[in-house]
Design an enzyme around this catalytic site. Structure first.
Site, PDB file in Angstrom:
ATOM      1  N   GLY A  19       0.812  -1.219   0.000  1.00 17.50           N
ATOM      2  CA  GLY A  19       0.000   0.000   0.000  1.00 17.50           C
ATOM      3  C   GLY A  19       0.840   1.260   0.000  1.00 17.50           C
ATOM      4  O   GLY A  19       0.600   2.188  -0.792  1.00 17.50           O
ATOM      5  N   ILE A  20       1.846   1.324   0.859  1.00 17.24           N
ATOM      6  CA  ILE A  20       2.647   2.548   0.971  1.00 17.24           C
ATOM      7  C   ILE A  20       3.703   2.610  -0.128  1.00 17.24           C
ATOM      8  O   ILE A  20       3.855   3.636  -0.801  1.00 17.24           O
ATOM      9  CB  ILE A  20       3.278   2.639   2.375  1.00 17.24           C
ATOM     10  CG1 ILE A  20       2.171   2.780   3.429  1.00 17.24           C
ATOM     11  CG2 ILE A  20       4.261   3.809   2.449  1.00 17.24           C
ATOM     12  CD1 ILE A  20       2.636   2.653   4.871  1.00 17.24           C
ATOM     13  N   ASP A  39       9.770  -6.273  -5.094  1.00 18.11           N
ATOM     14  CA  ASP A  39       8.842  -6.957  -4.181  1.00 18.11           C
ATOM     15  C   ASP A  39       8.896  -8.448  -4.496  1.00 18.11           C
ATOM     16  O   ASP A  39       9.233  -8.850  -5.611  1.00 18.11           O
ATOM     17  CB  ASP A  39       7.414  -6.436  -4.347  1.00 18.11           C
ATOM     18  CG  ASP A  39       6.551  -6.688  -3.116  1.00 18.11           C
ATOM     19  OD1 ASP A  39       6.264  -5.729  -2.378  1.00 18.11           O
ATOM     20  OD2 ASP A  39       6.175  -7.863  -2.882  1.00 18.11           O
ATOM     21  N   ASP A  58      13.000 -11.764  -3.454  1.00 18.78           N
ATOM     22  CA  ASP A  58      12.768 -12.059  -2.033  1.00 18.78           C
ATOM     23  C   ASP A  58      13.914 -11.398  -1.269  1.00 18.78           C
ATOM     24  O   ASP A  58      15.066 -11.830  -1.369  1.00 18.78           O
ATOM     25  CB  ASP A  58      12.742 -13.568  -1.800  1.00 18.78           C
ATOM     26  CG  ASP A  58      12.504 -13.894  -0.328  1.00 18.78           C
ATOM     27  OD1 ASP A  58      12.577 -12.983   0.522  1.00 18.78           O
ATOM     28  OD2 ASP A  58      12.243 -15.086  -0.043  1.00 18.78           O
ATOM     29  N   TYR A 150       8.057  -6.866  15.736  1.00 16.73           N
ATOM     30  CA  TYR A 150       7.848  -5.703  14.859  1.00 16.73           C
ATOM     31  C   TYR A 150       8.438  -4.443  15.495  1.00 16.73           C
ATOM     32  O   TYR A 150       9.182  -3.698  14.859  1.00 16.73           O
ATOM     33  CB  TYR A 150       6.338  -5.530  14.610  1.00 16.73           C
ATOM     34  CG  TYR A 150       5.999  -4.472  13.591  1.00 16.73           C
ATOM     35  CD1 TYR A 150       6.082  -4.750  12.228  1.00 16.73           C
ATOM     36  CD2 TYR A 150       5.583  -3.199  13.973  1.00 16.73           C
ATOM     37  CE1 TYR A 150       5.760  -3.786  11.275  1.00 16.73           C
ATOM     38  CE2 TYR A 150       5.256  -2.233  13.040  1.00 16.73           C
ATOM     39  CZ  TYR A 150       5.344  -2.535  11.686  1.00 16.73           C
ATOM     40  OH  TYR A 150       5.035  -1.573  10.758  1.00 16.73           O
ATOM     41  N   LYS A 154      11.560  -2.032  14.184  1.00 15.46           N
ATOM     42  CA  LYS A 154      11.396  -0.610  13.865  1.00 15.46           C
ATOM     43  C   LYS A 154      12.329   0.258  14.722  1.00 15.46           C
ATOM     44  O   LYS A 154      12.865   1.257  14.240  1.00 15.46           O
ATOM     45  CB  LYS A 154       9.937  -0.191  14.013  1.00 15.46           C
ATOM     46  CG  LYS A 154       9.013  -0.870  13.010  1.00 15.46           C
ATOM     47  CD  LYS A 154       9.452  -0.625  11.574  1.00 15.46           C
ATOM     48  CE  LYS A 154       8.531  -1.252  10.542  1.00 15.46           C
ATOM     49  NZ  LYS A 154       8.930  -0.968   9.167  1.00 15.46           N
ATOM     50  N   THR A 185      -3.711  -0.462   4.807  1.00 13.57           N
ATOM     51  CA  THR A 185      -3.081  -1.260   3.742  1.00 13.57           C
ATOM     52  C   THR A 185      -3.302  -2.740   4.067  1.00 13.57           C
ATOM     53  O   THR A 185      -3.903  -3.073   5.092  1.00 13.57           O
ATOM     54  CB  THR A 185      -1.555  -1.011   3.673  1.00 13.57           C
ATOM     55  OG1 THR A 185      -0.953  -1.572   4.841  1.00 13.57           O
ATOM     56  CG2 THR A 185      -1.208   0.464   3.572  1.00 13.57           C
TER      57      THR A 185
HETATM   58  N1  LIG Z   1       0.280   0.050   7.238  1.00 12.98           N
HETATM   59  C1  LIG Z   1       0.628   0.503   8.422  1.00 12.98           C
HETATM   60  O1  LIG Z   1      -0.213   0.696   9.315  1.00 12.98           O
HETATM   61  C2  LIG Z   1       2.058   0.851   8.716  1.00 12.98           C
HETATM   62  C3  LIG Z   1       2.311   1.573   9.885  1.00 12.98           C
HETATM   63  C4  LIG Z   1       3.618   1.872  10.204  1.00 12.98           C
HETATM   64  C5  LIG Z   1       4.655   1.468   9.395  1.00 12.98           C
HETATM   65  N2  LIG Z   1       4.381   0.767   8.259  1.00 12.98           N
HETATM   66  C6  LIG Z   1       5.527   0.331   7.461  1.00 12.98           C
HETATM   67  O2  LIG Z   1       5.414   0.804   6.137  1.00 12.98           O
HETATM   68  C7  LIG Z   1       6.060  -0.122   5.249  1.00 12.98           C
HETATM   69  C8  LIG Z   1       5.078  -0.509   4.145  1.00 12.98           C
HETATM   70  O3  LIG Z   1       3.944  -1.144   4.738  1.00 12.98           O
HETATM   71  P1  LIG Z   1       2.547  -1.314   3.981  1.00 12.98           P
HETATM   72  O4  LIG Z   1       1.507  -0.824   4.896  1.00 12.98           O
HETATM   73  O5  LIG Z   1       2.649  -0.779   2.595  1.00 12.98           O
HETATM   74  O6  LIG Z   1       2.454  -2.896   3.973  1.00 12.98           O
HETATM   75  P2  LIG Z   1       2.004  -3.908   2.829  1.00 12.98           P
HETATM   76  O7  LIG Z   1       1.780  -5.203   3.504  1.00 12.98           O
HETATM   77  O8  LIG Z   1       0.907  -3.323   2.016  1.00 12.98           O
HETATM   78  O9  LIG Z   1       3.327  -3.966   1.926  1.00 12.98           O
HETATM   79  C9  LIG Z   1       4.481  -4.635   2.344  1.00 12.98           C
HETATM   80  C10 LIG Z   1       5.130  -5.217   1.109  1.00 12.98           C
HETATM   81  O10 LIG Z   1       6.318  -5.901   1.490  1.00 12.98           O
HETATM   82  C11 LIG Z   1       6.424  -7.020   0.624  1.00 12.98           C
HETATM   83  N3  LIG Z   1       7.280  -8.058   1.196  1.00 12.98           N
HETATM   84  C12 LIG Z   1       7.050  -8.809   2.301  1.00 12.98           C
HETATM   85  N4  LIG Z   1       8.034  -9.708   2.459  1.00 12.98           N
HETATM   86  C13 LIG Z   1       8.909  -9.522   1.437  1.00 12.98           C
HETATM   87  C14 LIG Z   1      10.114 -10.153   1.033  1.00 12.98           C
HETATM   88  N5  LIG Z   1      10.620 -11.184   1.735  1.00 12.98           N
HETATM   89  N6  LIG Z   1      10.759  -9.696  -0.049  1.00 12.98           N
HETATM   90  C15 LIG Z   1      10.236  -8.676  -0.791  1.00 12.98           C
HETATM   91  N7  LIG Z   1       9.091  -8.049  -0.469  1.00 12.98           N
HETATM   92  C16 LIG Z   1       8.430  -8.472   0.632  1.00 12.98           C
HETATM   93  C17 LIG Z   1       4.992  -7.510   0.484  1.00 12.98           C
HETATM   94  O11 LIG Z   1       4.813  -8.364  -0.651  1.00 12.98           O
HETATM   95  C18 LIG Z   1       4.233  -6.210   0.378  1.00 12.98           C
HETATM   96  O12 LIG Z   1       4.030  -5.814  -0.964  1.00 12.98           O
HETATM   97  C19 LIG Z   1       6.511  -1.301   6.118  1.00 12.98           C
HETATM   98  O13 LIG Z   1       7.847  -1.108   6.495  1.00 12.98           O
HETATM   99  C20 LIG Z   1       5.610  -1.172   7.333  1.00 12.98           C
HETATM  100  O14 LIG Z   1       6.172  -1.753   8.472  1.00 12.98           O
HETATM  101  C21 LIG Z   1       3.102   0.455   7.904  1.00 12.98           C
END
Ligand SMILES: NC(=O)c1ccc[n+]([C@@H]2O[C@H](COP(=O)([O-])OP(=O)(O)OC[C@H]3O[C@@H](n4cnc5c(N)ncnc54)[C@H](O)[C@@H]3O)[C@@H](O)[C@H]2O)c1
Length: 245
Positions: A19-20, A39, A58, A150, A154, A185
């Site tokens: 999502g982000i 990804d 990966d 987690y 972080k 997301t």
């Molecule tokens: N969504 C939230 O509430 C939130 C809050 C704080 C921080 N974040 C951080 O923001 C970042 C993005 O999160 P998001 O919300 O977009 O999550 P998301 O789950 O939508 O996206 C995460 C992506 O990481 C990819 N991924 C996972 N394992 C992988 C691997 N081994 N190799 C390659 N890709 C891999 C997934 O396929 C996915 O597309 C992350 O670091 C997350 O911790 C998110």
């Protein structure tokens, strides 16, 4: 979308097409950057849309991270911006967290941050310019229950970012983090769908709502821009005031 910063001629790599990551990649491309996204999930890469090149990787192994950055640099002809937006979570109490869960979250969230950031820095430092932005989290500061691996990753990303920032400050390379609160997301969808969770999470945010991926594009693009040259080693909370209460 109205874009504030000009990224024409900028070569950007985004790790994570969720999502982000996808939203940031689109915003960078709309602002004129050439963008490669990494990804493990090909469908997510395909979903980003035109103007962005996807590479399947990966990122839980050092060699794979090195090879992915090498390939991105080859495709882009260099590297100016790196955004780390890979992540995973697994919510359970410490006493119910198995070894495999701990190891998987460290690999996805923290090992990839080191391996990719080091490979990006190896290109940026000799070139004398670079912008690295990590997606951290309010979990790197607050002690949410059921978040031990987690939160540890972080907090680790925040300190990794600060040391990289210090080491590379004289080389024109800035390293910062954006720390979102709960954002809508795939990472949070199932949890927020549990009875009562959404309302209780919203009640903790002074802005009165959860974040959307679009809330992160301004903070990330600012830190990825040439205009943020004297900002380094910072965690920018983009959380609607969540960490104020
Ligand atoms: N969504 C939230 O509430 C939130 C809050 C704080 C921080 N974040 C951080 O923001 C970042 C993005 O999160 P998001 O919300 O977009 O999550 P998301 O789950 O939508 O996206 C995460 C992506 O990481 C990819 N991924 C996972 N394992 C992988 C691997 N081994 N190799 C390659 N890709 C891999 C997934 O396929 C996915 O597309 C992350 O670091 C997350 O911790 C998110």
């Amino acid at each position: 979308m109205r874009t504030t910063w000009d990224f024409a001629g900028t070569r950007a790599l985004v790790a994570g097409a969720g999502g982000i990551g996808a939203t940031v990649a689109r915003a960078l491309a709309e602002a004129g950057a050439a963008v490669v996204v990494l990804d493990v999930d090909k469908d997510k890469l395909d979903g980003i849309g035109a103007g962005v090149t996807g590479l399947v990787a990966d990122l839980t192994a050092a060699d794979a991270c090195r090879a992915a950055v090498d390939e991105a640099v080859r495709l882009l002809g260099g590297l100016d911006v790196f955004v780390h937006a890979v992540g995973a979570n697994d919510r359970r109490p410490v006493l119910e967290t198995r070894d495999e869960v701990w190891e998987r979250l460290l690999a996805v969230n923290l090992n990839s941050a080191f391996w990719l950031g080091r490979a990006a820095g190896a290109v940026m430092v000799p070139s004398g310019y670079g912008r690295i932005v990590y997606l951290s989290s309010v979990s790197g500061l607050l002690a949410h229950k059921d978040h031990a691996p987690y939160a540890a990753t972080k907090g680790g990303v925040n300190q990794l970012m600060r040391v990289m920032a210090r080491e590379w400050a004289a080389d024109g390379v800035t390293v910062n983090a954006v720390a979102p609160g709960y954002t809508e997301t795939d990472l949070t969808r199932d949890y927020l769908a549990r009875p009562g969770v959404r309302a209780s999470m919203e009640a903790l945010v002074p802005a009165g709502r959860l974040g959307r991926p679009e809330d992160l594009t301004g903070p990330v693009l600012f830190l990825a821009s040439a205009e943020s040259a004297f900002v380094t080693g910072q965690v920018l909370y983009a959380d609607g005031g969540r960490t104020l209460v």
